[in-house]
Design a protein around this motif. Structure first.
Motif, PDB file in Angstrom:
ATOM      1  N   LYS A   7       0.821  -1.211   0.000  1.00  0.00           N
ATOM      2  CA  LYS A   7       0.000   0.000   0.000  1.00  0.00           C
ATOM      3  C   LYS A   7       0.854   1.259   0.000  1.00  0.00           C
ATOM      4  CE  LYS A   7      -4.427  -0.455   2.207  1.00  0.00           C
ATOM      5  NZ  LYS A   7      -5.228  -0.197   3.376  1.00  0.00           N
ATOM      6  N   TRP A   8       1.970   1.215   0.723  1.00  0.00           N
ATOM      7  CA  TRP A   8       2.835   2.395   0.833  1.00  0.00           C
ATOM      8  C   TRP A   8       3.611   2.654  -0.454  1.00  0.00           C
ATOM      9  CZ3 TRP A   8       2.774   5.934   4.601  1.00  0.00           C
ATOM     10  CH2 TRP A   8       2.168   5.599   5.801  1.00  0.00           C
ATOM     11  N   GLN A   9       3.716   1.664  -1.343  1.00  0.00           N
ATOM     12  CA  GLN A   9       4.567   1.810  -2.517  1.00  0.00           C
ATOM     13  C   GLN A   9       3.885   2.518  -3.680  1.00  0.00           C
ATOM     14  OE1 GLN A   9       5.812  -2.201  -3.197  1.00  0.00           O
ATOM     15  NE2 GLN A   9       7.270  -2.187  -1.507  1.00  0.00           N
ATOM     16  N   ASP A  10       2.591   2.261  -3.907  1.00  0.00           N
ATOM     17  CA  ASP A  10       1.943   2.921  -5.041  1.00  0.00           C
ATOM     18  C   ASP A  10       1.138   4.135  -4.582  1.00  0.00           C
ATOM     19  OD1 ASP A  10       0.019   1.495  -3.732  1.00  0.00           O
ATOM     20  OD2 ASP A  10      -1.003   0.791  -5.532  1.00  0.00           O
ATOM     21  N   ASP A  11       0.813   5.010  -5.529  1.00  0.00           N
ATOM     22  CA  ASP A  11       0.154   6.278  -5.210  1.00  0.00           C
ATOM     23  C   ASP A  11      -1.276   6.077  -4.722  1.00  0.00           C
ATOM     24  OD1 ASP A  11       2.397   7.755  -5.873  1.00  0.00           O
ATOM     25  OD2 ASP A  11       1.839   7.875  -8.000  1.00  0.00           O
ATOM     26  N   ASP A  12      -1.975   5.078  -5.274  1.00  0.00           N
ATOM     27  CA  ASP A  12      -3.356   4.838  -4.838  1.00  0.00           C
ATOM     28  C   ASP A  12      -3.397   4.418  -3.367  1.00  0.00           C
ATOM     29  OD1 ASP A  12      -4.276   5.435  -7.361  1.00  0.00           O
ATOM     30  OD2 ASP A  12      -4.235   3.345  -8.047  1.00  0.00           O
ATOM     31  N   GLY A  13      -2.456   3.584  -2.984  1.00  0.00           N
ATOM     32  CA  GLY A  13      -2.389   3.150  -1.589  1.00  0.00           C
ATOM     33  C   GLY A  13      -2.071   4.295  -0.650  1.00  0.00           C
ATOM     34  N   LYS A  14      -1.180   5.191  -1.087  1.00  0.00           N
ATOM     35  CA  LYS A  14      -0.838   6.351  -0.258  1.00  0.00           C
ATOM     36  C   LYS A  14      -2.038   7.270  -0.087  1.00  0.00           C
ATOM     37  CE  LYS A  14       4.106   6.421  -1.129  1.00  0.00           C
ATOM     38  NZ  LYS A  14       5.220   7.137  -1.699  1.00  0.00           N
ATOM     39  N   LYS A  15      -2.855   7.392  -1.136  1.00  0.00           N
ATOM     40  CA  LYS A  15      -4.067   8.215  -1.035  1.00  0.00           C
ATOM     41  C   LYS A  15      -5.040   7.622  -0.025  1.00  0.00           C
ATOM     42  CE  LYS A  15      -3.857  10.083  -5.714  1.00  0.00           C
ATOM     43  NZ  LYS A  15      -4.444  10.033  -7.047  1.00  0.00           N
ATOM     44  N   VAL A  16      -5.163   6.301  -0.028  1.00  0.00           N
ATOM     45  CA  VAL A  16      -6.055   5.630   0.924  1.00  0.00           C
ATOM     46  C   VAL A  16      -5.567   5.853   2.354  1.00  0.00           C
ATOM     47  CG1 VAL A  16      -6.870   3.372   1.701  1.00  0.00           C
ATOM     48  CG2 VAL A  16      -6.807   3.891  -0.730  1.00  0.00           C
ATOM     49  N   ILE A  17      -4.271   5.739   2.555  1.00  0.00           N
ATOM     50  CA  ILE A  17      -3.707   5.936   3.887  1.00  0.00           C
ATOM     51  C   ILE A  17      -3.886   7.380   4.338  1.00  0.00           C
ATOM     52  CG2 ILE A  17      -1.555   5.914   5.201  1.00  0.00           C
ATOM     53  CD1 ILE A  17      -0.757   3.475   3.473  1.00  0.00           C
ATOM     54  N   GLU A  18      -3.654   8.328   3.434  1.00  0.00           N
ATOM     55  CA  GLU A  18      -3.855   9.746   3.771  1.00  0.00           C
ATOM     56  C   GLU A  18      -5.312  10.007   4.142  1.00  0.00           C
ATOM     57  OE1 GLU A  18      -1.875  12.370   4.202  1.00  0.00           O
ATOM     58  OE2 GLU A  18      -0.164  11.032   3.973  1.00  0.00           O
ATOM     59  N   ARG A  19      -6.233   9.382   3.403  1.00  0.00           N
ATOM     60  CA  ARG A  19      -7.654   9.543   3.703  1.00  0.00           C
ATOM     61  C   ARG A  19      -7.969   9.003   5.100  1.00  0.00           C
ATOM     62  NH1 ARG A  19     -10.549   6.152  -0.003  1.00  0.00           N
ATOM     63  NH2 ARG A  19     -10.648   4.694   1.703  1.00  0.00           N
ATOM     64  N   ASP A  20      -7.359   7.872   5.464  1.00  0.00           N
ATOM     65  CA  ASP A  20      -7.575   7.308   6.793  1.00  0.00           C
ATOM     66  C   ASP A  20      -7.049   8.232   7.890  1.00  0.00           C
ATOM     67  OD1 ASP A  20      -8.757   5.123   5.626  1.00  0.00           O
ATOM     68  OD2 ASP A  20      -6.975   3.839   5.778  1.00  0.00           O
ATOM     69  N   PHE A  21      -5.876   8.835   7.659  1.00  0.00           N
ATOM     70  CA  PHE A  21      -5.335   9.771   8.645  1.00  0.00           C
ATOM     71  C   PHE A  21      -6.224  11.002   8.787  1.00  0.00           C
ATOM     72  CE2 PHE A  21      -1.059   7.692   8.155  1.00  0.00           C
ATOM     73  CZ  PHE A  21      -0.908   7.386   9.493  1.00  0.00           C
ATOM     74  N   LYS A  22      -6.802  11.480   7.686  1.00  0.00           N
ATOM     75  CA  LYS A  22      -7.712  12.625   7.758  1.00  0.00           C
ATOM     76  C   LYS A  22      -8.980  12.270   8.522  1.00  0.00           C
ATOM     77  CE  LYS A  22      -6.039  14.981   3.659  1.00  0.00           C
ATOM     78  NZ  LYS A  22      -6.281  15.332   2.260  1.00  0.00           N
ATOM     79  N   LYS A  23      -9.477  11.038   8.345  1.00  0.00           N
ATOM     80  CA  LYS A  23     -10.644  10.589   9.113  1.00  0.00           C
ATOM     81  C   LYS A  23     -10.323  10.545  10.603  1.00  0.00           C
ATOM     82  CE  LYS A  23     -13.103   7.717   5.764  1.00  0.00           C
ATOM     83  NZ  LYS A  23     -13.508   6.340   5.435  1.00  0.00           N
ATOM     84  N   LEU A  24      -9.110  10.078  10.939  1.00  0.00           N
ATOM     85  CA  LEU A  24      -8.696  10.064  12.341  1.00  0.00           C
ATOM     86  C   LEU A  24      -8.719  11.469  12.929  1.00  0.00           C
ATOM     87  CD1 LEU A  24      -5.647   7.622  12.382  1.00  0.00           C
ATOM     88  CD2 LEU A  24      -7.821   7.295  13.522  1.00  0.00           C
TER      89      LEU A  24
END
Length: 131
Positions: free
Chosen positions: A13-30
Motif C-alpha cells: 500500500k505504501w509503494q503505489d500512489d493509490d495506496g498512499k491516497k487511501v492511507i492519507e484519507r484514513d489519517f484525515k478521518k482520524l
C-alpha cells in the motif's frame, strides 16, 4: 517455516500512489472524527539476547496538543524507534491498566494454596478440611 510474510499487502500500500491516497484519507478521518489517539508499540526482541521470542505489545495514548498534532506525531513516528526517554521523564507518575491472565475455574488448593489432605481422605484430597 511458512514462506508467507506478515503485512505484505499493507507494505505494498505504501509503494503505489493509490495506496498512499487511501492511507492519507484514513489519517484525515482520524483527525476529523477521533477524540483520543492511541498508538501500538512493541519491544524489540532481538535486543534482549534470545530470552523471549514474543514481543510485548502495548497501546499508548498520545497526550498533549490538538487531535491534528497527535495524528501528525503518530504518522511521523510510524514504524520508527521511539526511545523511552522521549516519552517518559525520570520519576514521572503514570496510570497503568492491566488484565491478569485467566486461570479458569480453580479449586482451593490452587487458588488459595491450601495444604492437600492425606491420601485416604473421603471425597477427595484437594479440599479444605476444617475452617
Amino acid at each position: 517455516q511458512s514462506k508467507k510474510k506478515a503485512f505484505t499487502k499493507y507494505a505494498k500500500k505504501w509503494q503505489d500512489d493509490d495506496g498512499k491516497k487511501v492511507i492519507e484519507r484514513d489519517f484525515k478521518k482520524l483527525a476529523k472524527y477521533c477524540k483520543v489517539i492511541r498508538v501500538l508499540c512493541h519491544t524489540q526482541m532481538k535486543l534482549l539476547n534470545g530470552r523471549q521470542k514474543k514481543a510485548h505489545l502495548m497501546e499508548i495514548q498520545v497526550n498533549g496538543g490538538t487531535i491534528d498534532e497527535k495524528v501528525i506525531w503518530a504518522k511521523e513516528h510510524l514504524e520508527k524507534q521511539v526511545p523511552i526517554s522521549s516519552v517518559f521523564l525520570q520519576d514521572e507518575m503514570m496510570d497503568v491498566i492491566g488484565v491478569t491472565k485467566g486461570k479458569g475455574f480453580e479449586g482451593v488448593t490452587t487458588r488459595w494454596g491450601v495444604t492437600k489432605l492425606p491420601r485416604k481422605t473421603r471425597k477427595g484430597l484437594r479440599k479444605v478440611a476444617c475452617i
